[in-house]
Design a protein around this motif. Structure first.
Motif, PDB file in Angstrom:
ATOM      1  N   GLN A 103      -4.416   4.588  -5.526  1.00 27.13           N
ATOM      2  CA  GLN A 103      -3.329   5.287  -5.699  1.00 27.13           C
ATOM      3  C   GLN A 103      -2.520   4.555  -4.487  1.00 27.13           C
ATOM      4  OE1 GLN A 103      -4.669   9.323  -5.561  1.00 27.13           O
ATOM      5  NE2 GLN A 103      -2.651   9.570  -6.671  1.00 27.13           N
ATOM      6  N   LEU A 156      -0.636   1.346  -3.120  1.00 20.93           N
ATOM      7  CA  LEU A 156      -0.547  -0.018  -3.391  1.00 20.93           C
ATOM      8  C   LEU A 156      -0.173  -0.754  -1.849  1.00 20.93           C
ATOM      9  CD1 LEU A 156       2.003   0.123  -6.415  1.00 20.93           C
ATOM     10  CD2 LEU A 156      -0.406  -0.221  -6.225  1.00 20.93           C
ATOM     11  N   ARG A 157       0.754  -0.193  -0.904  1.00 21.14           N
ATOM     12  CA  ARG A 157       1.122  -1.000   0.377  1.00 21.14           C
ATOM     13  C   ARG A 157       1.142   0.009   1.321  1.00 21.14           C
ATOM     14  NH1 ARG A 157       5.710  -4.135  -1.154  1.00 21.14           N
ATOM     15  NH2 ARG A 157       4.123  -5.338  -1.969  1.00 21.14           N
ATOM     16  N   ASP A 210       3.321   3.168   0.009  1.00 21.12           N
ATOM     17  CA  ASP A 210       3.915   3.140  -1.523  1.00 21.12           C
ATOM     18  C   ASP A 210       2.584   3.388  -2.392  1.00 21.12           C
ATOM     19  OD1 ASP A 210       6.247   2.266  -0.341  1.00 21.12           O
ATOM     20  OD2 ASP A 210       5.816   0.097  -0.447  1.00 21.12           O
ATOM     21  N   ASN A 269       1.058   3.991  -6.608  1.00 21.23           N
ATOM     22  CA  ASN A 269       1.154   3.382  -7.789  1.00 21.23           C
ATOM     23  C   ASN A 269       2.001   4.090  -8.718  1.00 21.23           C
ATOM     24  OD1 ASN A 269      -0.473   5.790  -8.347  1.00 21.23           O
ATOM     25  ND2 ASN A 269      -2.341   4.506  -9.159  1.00 21.23           N
ATOM     26  N   SER A 286       6.896   6.954  -2.484  1.00 19.30           N
ATOM     27  CA  SER A 286       6.538   6.397  -1.290  1.00 19.30           C
ATOM     28  C   SER A 286       6.141   7.972  -0.754  1.00 19.30           C
ATOM     29  CB  SER A 286       7.842   5.802  -0.788  1.00 19.30           C
ATOM     30  OG  SER A 286       7.125   5.239   0.741  1.00 19.30           O
ATOM     31  N   GLU A 322      -6.169  -2.500   1.335  1.00 16.01           N
ATOM     32  CA  GLU A 322      -6.579  -3.901   0.793  1.00 16.01           C
ATOM     33  C   GLU A 322      -7.778  -3.899   0.153  1.00 16.01           C
ATOM     34  OE1 GLU A 322      -4.482  -6.455   3.384  1.00 16.01           O
ATOM     35  OE2 GLU A 322      -2.376  -6.031   2.497  1.00 16.01           O
ATOM     36  N   THR A 380      -6.130  -0.915  -4.799  1.00 13.70           N
ATOM     37  CA  THR A 380      -5.234  -2.149  -5.112  1.00 13.70           C
ATOM     38  C   THR A 380      -4.656  -2.733  -4.490  1.00 13.70           C
ATOM     39  OG1 THR A 380      -3.507  -0.537  -5.617  1.00 13.70           O
ATOM     40  CG2 THR A 380      -5.194  -1.090  -7.582  1.00 13.70           C
ATOM     41  N   GLY A 438      -2.297  -4.995  -2.208  1.00 16.03           N
ATOM     42  CA  GLY A 438      -0.910  -5.450  -2.388  1.00 16.03           C
ATOM     43  C   GLY A 438      -1.030  -6.217  -3.804  1.00 16.03           C
ATOM     44  N   GLY A 459      -1.336  -4.926  -6.669  1.00 18.00           N
ATOM     45  CA  GLY A 459      -0.114  -4.215  -7.777  1.00 18.00           C
ATOM     46  C   GLY A 459       1.061  -4.813  -7.822  1.00 18.00           C
ATOM     47  N   ARG A 460       1.481  -5.734  -7.025  1.00 20.81           N
ATOM     48  CA  ARG A 460       3.006  -6.080  -6.927  1.00 20.81           C
ATOM     49  C   ARG A 460       3.110  -7.525  -7.085  1.00 20.81           C
ATOM     50  NH1 ARG A 460       6.781  -1.740  -4.142  1.00 20.81           N
ATOM     51  NH2 ARG A 460       5.530  -0.156  -5.089  1.00 20.81           N
TER      52      ARG A 460
END
Length: 154
Positions: free
Chosen positions: A96, A98-99, A112, A114, A118, A145, A149, A151, A153-154
């Protein structure tokens, strides 16, 4: 910047990130404030029992606010992350996240997710210990990371 500073190795799990200095200050001030107000309530001779009780209740309420402010933490384990903020707790799976962001001027880390939202993670905040918060944010980023997922995912 060295390679290890740019990409730190993820810490061993489970790991808890929390602003320990801020927590120590808040809990210390809360304890001293409670003791002081309670001592004043007991030492003032002209107070009725009801007034003494109201002093102590006020001390409990004020101390409780400081205890609540000291609650935030981020706990990472094999399956995901638990974000404990002031009044909420949210469990996230690694996928879930992403960053992990801690930009200059941010009061705390933001995750961040998914679903396009945020989530603030108050357990990592650069208030009193900026260098530690940056290190903790990098460690959480490395975990996200490698386990989720990240980075990708973007």
């Amino acid at each position: 910047m060295s390679e290890s500073a740019a990409q730190p190795a993820p810490p061993a799990l489970p790991v808890t990130f929390r602003p320990n200095r801020t927590r120590a200050v808040l809990l210390g001030v809360g304890s001293v404030m409670f003791a002081t107000i309670t001592a004043i309530a007991l030492l003032l001779e002209n107070l009725s029992p009801g007034e003494r009780i109201s002093f102590v209740v006020t001390a409990v309420l004020l101390s409780s606010v400081l205890v609540l402010l000291s609650r935030p933490k981020v706990v990472a384990d094999e399956t995901g992350v638990t974000v404990v903020n002031l009044t909420t707790t949210r469990r996230l799976e690694w996928a879930q996240i992403l960053r992990v962001n801690l930009r200059p001027g941010d009061p705390w880390v933001f995750l961040d997710l998914n679903d396009g939202t945020s989530l603030p993670a108050l357990g990592i905040q650069p208030g009193i210990a900026k260098a530690r918060a940056i290190g903790d944010a990098r460690a959480l980023r490395a975990l996200a990371e490698t386990r989720g997922t990240g980075g990708a995912g973007r």
